[in-house]
Design a protein around this motif. Sequence first.
Motif, PDB file in Angstrom:
ATOM      1  N   UNK A   1      56.944  43.837  31.512  1.00  0.00           N
ATOM      2  CA  UNK A   1      58.038  43.341  32.099  1.00  0.00           C
ATOM      3  C   UNK A   1      57.602  43.457  33.909  1.00  0.00           C
ATOM      4  N   UNK A   2      56.473  44.138  34.041  1.00  0.00           N
ATOM      5  CA  UNK A   2      56.116  44.311  35.594  1.00  0.00           C
ATOM      6  C   UNK A   2      55.157  43.045  35.943  1.00  0.00           C
ATOM      7  N   UNK A   3      55.414  42.322  36.800  1.00  0.00           N
ATOM      8  CA  UNK A   3      54.866  41.051  37.155  1.00  0.00           C
ATOM      9  C   UNK A   3      53.336  41.590  37.664  1.00  0.00           C
ATOM     10  N   UNK A   4      52.297  40.767  37.409  1.00  0.00           N
ATOM     11  CA  UNK A   4      50.971  41.289  37.809  1.00  0.00           C
ATOM     12  C   UNK A   4      50.898  40.589  39.412  1.00  0.00           C
ATOM     13  N   UNK A   5      50.481  41.686  40.263  1.00  0.00           N
ATOM     14  CA  UNK A   5      50.202  41.343  41.648  1.00  0.00           C
ATOM     15  C   UNK A   5      48.736  40.935  41.931  1.00  0.00           C
ATOM     16  N   UNK A   6      48.293  39.644  42.239  1.00  0.00           N
ATOM     17  CA  UNK A   6      46.806  39.526  42.445  1.00  0.00           C
ATOM     18  C   UNK A   6      46.290  40.494  43.547  1.00  0.00           C
ATOM     19  N   UNK A   7      45.002  40.638  43.466  1.00  0.00           N
ATOM     20  CA  UNK A   7      43.996  41.451  44.342  1.00  0.00           C
ATOM     21  C   UNK A   7      44.091  40.815  45.544  1.00  0.00           C
ATOM     22  N   UNK A   8      43.801  41.397  46.664  1.00  0.00           N
ATOM     23  CA  UNK A   8      43.842  40.717  47.973  1.00  0.00           C
ATOM     24  C   UNK A   8      42.957  39.699  47.974  1.00  0.00           C
ATOM     25  N   UNK A   9      43.082  38.289  48.723  1.00  0.00           N
ATOM     26  CA  UNK A   9      42.070  37.455  48.723  1.00  0.00           C
ATOM     27  C   UNK A   9      40.982  37.818  49.667  1.00  0.00           C
ATOM     28  N   UNK A  10      41.336  38.751  50.742  1.00  0.00           N
ATOM     29  CA  UNK A  10      40.101  39.153  51.476  1.00  0.00           C
ATOM     30  C   UNK A  10      39.592  40.338  50.938  1.00  0.00           C
ATOM     31  N   UNK A  11      38.602  40.391  50.286  1.00  0.00           N
ATOM     32  CA  UNK A  11      37.790  41.506  49.662  1.00  0.00           C
ATOM     33  C   UNK A  11      37.015  42.437  50.815  1.00  0.00           C
ATOM     34  N   UNK A  12      37.521  43.447  50.732  1.00  0.00           N
ATOM     35  CA  UNK A  12      36.789  44.559  51.846  1.00  0.00           C
ATOM     36  C   UNK A  12      35.932  45.514  51.039  1.00  0.00           C
ATOM     37  N   UNK A  13      34.904  45.890  51.689  1.00  0.00           N
ATOM     38  CA  UNK A  13      33.928  46.960  51.018  1.00  0.00           C
ATOM     39  C   UNK A  13      34.742  48.362  51.368  1.00  0.00           C
ATOM     40  N   UNK A  14      34.404  49.185  50.159  1.00  0.00           N
ATOM     41  CA  UNK A  14      35.136  50.552  50.380  1.00  0.00           C
ATOM     42  C   UNK A  14      34.480  51.183  51.350  1.00  0.00           C
ATOM     43  N   UNK A  15      35.326  51.932  51.994  1.00  0.00           N
ATOM     44  CA  UNK A  15      34.886  52.706  53.403  1.00  0.00           C
ATOM     45  C   UNK A  15      34.310  54.105  52.786  1.00  0.00           C
TER      46      UNK A  15
END
Length: 466
Positions: free
Chosen positions: A192-206
């Motif tokens: 029932x919960x719609x998938x929210x796509x990842x951010x288009x701007x991929x950032x490296x993990x800090x």
Amino acid sequence: MSPDTAPSAARVDPKLLRIAFILVLGTFMATVDATIVSVGIDTLAGEFGASVAEIQWVSTAYLLAVVAAVPASGWLADRFGGRRTWLAAVGVFLLGSALCALAWSATSLIVFRVVQGLGGGLLPATGQALLARIAGPDRTGRVISIVAVVPLLSPVLGPLVGGAILGTASWPWLFLVNLPIGLVAMLLARRHVPAVPPSERRTAFDLRGAALLSPGLAVLVFGLTEVSHGRTLPAAAGVSAGLAMLAGFAVHGLRTRRTPLVDPRLFAQPPFGAAALALLVLGASVFGTMFLLPLYFQTGRGLSAGEAGLLLAPQGLGAAAGSVLVNRTIDKVAPRALVVTGIVLILVGTVPFTQLGHRPTDALIASALVVRGVGMAMVSAPVMNIVYSRIEPAHLPRAAGALNLLNTVGGSIGTAALAVVLQNRLTARGPDIAQAFADTFWWVLGLCLLAAAGATRLPRTHVGKS
């Protein structure tokens, strides 16, 4: 239809309510589990042949893991998508719960509580951000007013649920109770919960920020916990190291050209800074009070854990009533008016506890807790609505992570600080236990006044109005 193009109508339809119910199951498990073990400390100490000081780490380890996990929630949701991150967090939490139920020693239980806390720390922030994005800015206020009551109920429900379990079953069920809830939540979310796509701007993990922020918070909370236990050397080392690491993170966050784990500049932007202060102090007041009152009921009045839990129940009823009130008024009344009114109610509900030396009646205590519960509901949901409704959808995961971090840290630090104050007042007051608790509640009042100062900087108007 994507989450960002959801209907602008403010009506919360059954589909959105179903999504909110599913996501709030994760928050319910994580927040209730933070307190459910509190009534089982003596039982666990006897089961594993450990001292109370050693077994207390079952609670402390969970809390430190939650504090360490929250900052990463925003990056994980950006990188892997909100629903996927939420499902993974539920899975880690359930794995930790199953391992806790299989623990064979105090040490193994503490280690498994860390696993459980890492999953539990991700659930509230990830669920709130996902829900806010699905709802859209025009419906966020109403739906958040429904789900925000759960963290307010957890300090009340945890001891009640824990006491009920230990009254009818063995200690592993303190953890096994999570399994059916979590599995149902995962199955329903996938459907029932719609998938929210990842951010288009991929950032490296800090990595540098993570090495400073999460351990810094955990070490600081550890140091404050040691202060409350009277252990001077580890307390001083923990507090000093924690503050130094947090200062280092702030400098790093301001200087780095990459996206920091939590952007310190976010707190300087209205209305985020004022909202963060309100939630920080609210966390300290709510969890601090829920630490003080059970102790007072049991040490000052000689009540059992179950009796103390029942006497705390009116605050949960007040929070539920306040949630209904906020749901009906959040789109009609200015956010600042709601929050300030809520803080005033918390102040009024706290005053009787500054008079514990005069032994107020149970009826007065219950009435004060109802008032406090209503007030807390009038603060948390409007504050989150202010932020979630005014921020770009792409920034919701990191904003939700920052808000939940402040609320969690406020609860952790507030509880530890009030424990130190209480210990000092108990030493000063000697046998007059009730007056020592009364003195400590004046500090709770001070926290509420600090929250009121921050609330005056919140917006006067609704979203979209000038």
